[in-house]
Design a protein around this motif. Structure first.
Motif, PDB file in Angstrom:
ATOM      1  N   ALA A 286      -2.976  27.941  34.258  1.00 35.28           N
ATOM      2  CA  ALA A 286      -3.636  28.458  33.055  1.00 35.28           C
ATOM      3  C   ALA A 286      -4.249  29.826  33.313  1.00 35.28           C
ATOM      4  O   ALA A 286      -4.217  30.715  32.444  1.00 35.28           O
ATOM      5  N   GLN A 287      -4.788  30.024  34.493  1.00 32.51           N
ATOM      6  CA  GLN A 287      -5.382  31.306  34.844  1.00 32.51           C
ATOM      7  C   GLN A 287      -4.347  32.417  34.838  1.00 32.51           C
ATOM      8  O   GLN A 287      -4.578  33.510  34.305  1.00 32.51           O
ATOM      9  N   ALA A 288      -3.174  32.161  35.413  1.00 35.19           N
ATOM     10  CA  ALA A 288      -2.115  33.173  35.433  1.00 35.19           C
ATOM     11  C   ALA A 288      -1.583  33.460  34.030  1.00 35.19           C
ATOM     12  O   ALA A 288      -1.358  34.628  33.664  1.00 35.19           O
ATOM     13  N   ALA A 289      -1.396  32.410  33.225  1.00 34.44           N
ATOM     14  CA  ALA A 289      -0.892  32.611  31.860  1.00 34.44           C
ATOM     15  C   ALA A 289      -1.893  33.401  31.012  1.00 34.44           C
ATOM     16  O   ALA A 289      -1.516  34.330  30.279  1.00 34.44           O
ATOM     17  N   MET A 290      -3.154  33.058  31.128  1.00 27.86           N
ATOM     18  CA  MET A 290      -4.176  33.790  30.377  1.00 27.86           C
ATOM     19  C   MET A 290      -4.279  35.235  30.849  1.00 27.86           C
ATOM     20  O   MET A 290      -4.546  36.140  30.053  1.00 27.86           O
ATOM     21  N   GLY A 291      -4.068  35.472  32.130  1.00 31.36           N
ATOM     22  CA  GLY A 291      -4.102  36.841  32.624  1.00 31.36           C
ATOM     23  C   GLY A 291      -3.018  37.703  32.005  1.00 31.36           C
ATOM     24  O   GLY A 291      -3.262  38.869  31.636  1.00 31.36           O
ATOM     25  N   VAL A 292      -1.816  37.166  31.868  1.00 29.66           N
ATOM     26  CA  VAL A 292      -0.728  37.926  31.247  1.00 29.66           C
ATOM     27  C   VAL A 292      -1.039  38.216  29.779  1.00 29.66           C
ATOM     28  O   VAL A 292      -0.825  39.338  29.286  1.00 29.66           O
ATOM     29  N   VAL A 293      -1.576  37.219  29.068  1.00 27.72           N
ATOM     30  CA  VAL A 293      -1.901  37.407  27.642  1.00 27.72           C
ATOM     31  C   VAL A 293      -2.988  38.461  27.469  1.00 27.72           C
ATOM     32  O   VAL A 293      -2.899  39.343  26.597  1.00 27.72           O
ATOM     33  N   LEU A 294      -4.029  38.402  28.279  1.00 26.38           N
ATOM     34  CA  LEU A 294      -5.118  39.365  28.162  1.00 26.38           C
ATOM     35  C   LEU A 294      -4.675  40.765  28.550  1.00 26.38           C
ATOM     36  O   LEU A 294      -5.142  41.751  27.976  1.00 26.38           O
ATOM     37  N   LEU A 295      -3.787  40.868  29.534  1.00 26.49           N
ATOM     38  CA  LEU A 295      -3.272  42.188  29.901  1.00 26.49           C
ATOM     39  C   LEU A 295      -2.521  42.821  28.726  1.00 26.49           C
ATOM     40  O   LEU A 295      -2.693  44.015  28.437  1.00 26.49           O
ATOM     41  N   LYS A 296      -1.712  42.049  28.032  1.00 24.17           N
ATOM     42  CA  LYS A 296      -0.996  42.576  26.870  1.00 24.17           C
ATOM     43  C   LYS A 296      -1.954  42.911  25.733  1.00 24.17           C
ATOM     44  O   LYS A 296      -1.769  43.911  25.026  1.00 24.17           O
ATOM     45  N   ARG A 297      -2.992  42.108  25.565  1.00 24.01           N
ATOM     46  CA  ARG A 297      -3.943  42.368  24.479  1.00 24.01           C
ATOM     47  C   ARG A 297      -4.726  43.654  24.721  1.00 24.01           C
ATOM     48  O   ARG A 297      -4.877  44.473  23.805  1.00 24.01           O
ATOM     49  N   VAL A 298      -5.195  43.859  25.937  1.00 24.94           N
ATOM     50  CA  VAL A 298      -5.930  45.087  26.236  1.00 24.94           C
ATOM     51  C   VAL A 298      -5.003  46.295  26.118  1.00 24.94           C
ATOM     52  O   VAL A 298      -5.416  47.364  25.657  1.00 24.94           O
ATOM     53  N   HIS A 299      -3.749  46.138  26.509  1.00 25.30           N
ATOM     54  CA  HIS A 299      -2.810  47.253  26.390  1.00 25.30           C
ATOM     55  C   HIS A 299      -2.566  47.619  24.928  1.00 25.30           C
ATOM     56  O   HIS A 299      -2.449  48.811  24.580  1.00 25.30           O
ATOM     57  N   SER A 300      -2.498  46.631  24.046  1.00 29.58           N
ATOM     58  CA  SER A 300      -2.325  46.926  22.618  1.00 29.58           C
ATOM     59  C   SER A 300      -3.544  47.639  22.047  1.00 29.58           C
ATOM     60  O   SER A 300      -3.406  48.561  21.233  1.00 29.58           O
ATOM     61  N   LEU A 301      -4.735  47.240  22.475  1.00 23.01           N
ATOM     62  CA  LEU A 301      -5.942  47.937  22.018  1.00 23.01           C
ATOM     63  C   LEU A 301      -6.034  49.333  22.617  1.00 23.01           C
ATOM     64  O   LEU A 301      -6.548  50.260  21.976  1.00 23.01           O
ATOM     65  N   TYR A 302      -5.556  49.481  23.845  1.00 28.12           N
ATOM     66  CA  TYR A 302      -5.563  50.801  24.483  1.00 28.12           C
ATOM     67  C   TYR A 302      -4.702  51.782  23.698  1.00 28.12           C
ATOM     68  O   TYR A 302      -5.054  52.964  23.551  1.00 28.12           O
ATOM     69  N   ARG A 303      -3.598  51.345  23.160  1.00 25.02           N
ATOM     70  CA  ARG A 303      -2.738  52.225  22.379  1.00 25.02           C
ATOM     71  C   ARG A 303      -3.387  52.630  21.064  1.00 25.02           C
ATOM     72  O   ARG A 303      -3.066  53.678  20.498  1.00 25.02           O
ATOM     73  N   GLN A 304      -4.309  51.829  20.566  1.00 25.81           N
ATOM     74  CA  GLN A 304      -4.998  52.160  19.313  1.00 25.81           C
ATOM     75  C   GLN A 304      -6.151  53.126  19.517  1.00 25.81           C
ATOM     76  O   GLN A 304      -6.582  53.772  18.566  1.00 25.81           O
ATOM     77  N   THR A 305      -6.682  53.229  20.726  1.00 26.36           N
ATOM     78  CA  THR A 305      -7.845  54.087  20.978  1.00 26.36           C
ATOM     79  C   THR A 305      -7.486  55.549  21.162  1.00 26.36           C
ATOM     80  O   THR A 305      -8.365  56.402  21.166  1.00 26.36           O
ATOM     81  N   GLY A 306      -6.216  55.866  21.368  1.00 25.60           N
ATOM     82  CA  GLY A 306      -5.823  57.254  21.566  1.00 25.60           C
ATOM     83  C   GLY A 306      -5.953  57.743  22.996  1.00 25.60           C
ATOM     84  O   GLY A 306      -5.918  58.956  23.242  1.00 25.60           O
ATOM     85  N   ALA A 307      -6.142  56.843  23.949  1.00 23.94           N
ATOM     86  CA  ALA A 307      -6.224  57.247  25.349  1.00 23.94           C
ATOM     87  C   ALA A 307      -4.843  57.635  25.865  1.00 23.94           C
ATOM     88  O   ALA A 307      -3.816  57.203  25.341  1.00 23.94           O
ATOM     89  N   SER A 308      -4.827  58.468  26.930  1.00 24.16           N
ATOM     90  CA  SER A 308      -3.559  58.932  27.499  1.00 24.16           C
ATOM     91  C   SER A 308      -3.765  59.246  28.971  1.00 24.16           C
ATOM     92  O   SER A 308      -4.895  59.311  29.470  1.00 24.16           O
ATOM     93  N   PHE A 309      -2.643  59.455  29.654  1.00 26.94           N
ATOM     94  CA  PHE A 309      -2.698  59.755  31.079  1.00 26.94           C
ATOM     95  C   PHE A 309      -3.292  61.138  31.328  1.00 26.94           C
ATOM     96  O   PHE A 309      -3.972  61.367  32.335  1.00 26.94           O
ATOM     97  N   VAL A 310      -3.061  62.076  30.416  1.00 25.04           N
ATOM     98  CA  VAL A 310      -3.630  63.425  30.564  1.00 25.04           C
ATOM     99  C   VAL A 310      -5.155  63.355  30.488  1.00 25.04           C
ATOM    100  O   VAL A 310      -5.864  64.004  31.281  1.00 25.04           O
TER     101      VAL A 310
END
Length: 347
Positions: A286-310
């Motif tokens: 359950a810990q590993a499965a939840m980790g994958v889900v949370l990683l995808k969720r934070v990545h989707s929110l990161y794309r909405q904030t306008g952050a970038s590598f630059v």
């Protein structure tokens, strides 16, 4: 016979209209008859009582008959026209209320952001809030190390995600503690597993604080200040952490993890111990499965904030140059290099 009745004899010349009763009635103008009353003679005055009782009532005004609506067949669409129905008014009012609610929410978020900025400026450039995490008692010689207030520092749209990440960190810490208990129970029935018990103690002491500092604090600061550098630090470290969670789930023998391989092998030694370790394996899964889900969720929110590598590179450069220790080290290195070059030139 004539003495008993008032009727005249047949031979008498008698006029019936000269009868006193008829004559008396005809001379009384209070009773209207067709011979005595003409309704067209007196147009302004009211008619006599007898005529008024029998006078016809005034004609009712003629109301034009409306054309009945034509009935439509079940398959024929009804033409409702463009009339403003109550349902249309309700829909318009609901849309207006939703629009106003969105505007109020935007204003509330803007006020919350300005309030945080004012609080940070009020503290001064070198001042910080008093640390409140971990919540240790006052008699403890070690004080809190971090300041954390999700409701105050995190925007309302990201508070739920940050709270879930915090509870997830607590879940991983409890899973590691349960892993230590599982390895201890295995060591009680099989003393050859001392290495696994020692590593289980090491994982609890190592992963619990490091996971908080290395991936939870970066994601907390990333949502607090919209920091691209902290987002990238979180993605890299948390991805490595998820890989370790998968290894924990597998349960390689001798690594100190009560995964599936070790749990199934422990069933041959002791069924109760094997059951305990299998429960630990379920928690690791359950810990590993939840980790994958949370990683995808934070990545989707990161794309909405306008952050970038630059932006992350710019923040890293600014943060390095703003660090007092780094500046002093760079200045010392530059001075040493310049002094060495001057000495070499003098020789």
């Amino acid at each position: 016979m004539s003495k008993y009745t008032n009727f005249p004899e047949p031979g008498d010349d008698h006029n019936p209209f000269q009868d006193p009763a008829v004559t008396q009635h005809s001379s009384n103008t209070e009773y209207a008859t067709l011979d005595l009353y003409n309704p067209f003679d007196n147009k302004n005055g009211p008619p006599p009582p007898a005529y008024a009782a029998t006078a016809p009532s005034a004609p009712q005004p003629v109301v034009p008959a409306t054309t009945p609506p034509s009935r439509t067949t079940p398959t024929e669409p009804r033409n409702y026209g463009t009339s403003f129905t109550p349902q249309t008014a309700v829909n318009a009012t609901t849309a207006e209320l939703l629009r106003k609610q969105e505007e109020l929410e935007k204003k509330a978020r803007e006020l919350e952001r300005r309030e945080r900025e004012l609080d940070s400026h009020a503290l001064g450039p070198g001042a910080t809030r008093q640390n409140n995490w971990p919540p240790l008692p006052s008699f403890c010689p070690v004080g809190p190390c971090f300041y954390q207030d999700i409701n105050m520092e995190i925007s309302q749209s990201f508070q739920r995600t940050v709270s879930i990440m915090y509870y997830y960190w607590m879940f991983t810490a409890c899973t590691l503690v349960f892993n230590l208990m599982s390895c201890l129970s295995l060591f009680c029935v099989d003393t050859s597993g001392g290495v696994g018990l020692g590593l289980a103690i090491l994982w609890v002491l190592l992963f619990t604080p490091c996971s908080f500092v290395c991936w939870y604090r970066p994601v907390y600061k990333a949502f607090r200040s919209d920091s691209s550098f902290n987002f990238f630090a979180f993605f890299f470290i948390f991805f490595v952490q998820v890989i370790f969670y998968v290894i924990m789930t597998i349960g390689i023998p001798g690594w100190g993890f009560s995964g599936w391989i070790v749990s199934l092998a422990a069933l041959k030694t002791s069924v109760p111990v094997g059951v305990i370790m299998m429960l630990n394996s379920i928690l690791f899964t359950a810990q590993a499965a939840m980790g994958v889900v949370l990683l995808k969720r934070v990545h989707s929110l990161y794309r909405q904030t306008g952050a970038s590598f630059v932006k992350a590179q710019a923040e890293f450069a600014t943060g390095v140059m703003s660090n007092q220790a780094v500046r002093q080290a760079a200045a010392s290195a530059t001075a040493s290099a310049a002094q060495g070059a001057f000495t070499g030139a003098a020789r």
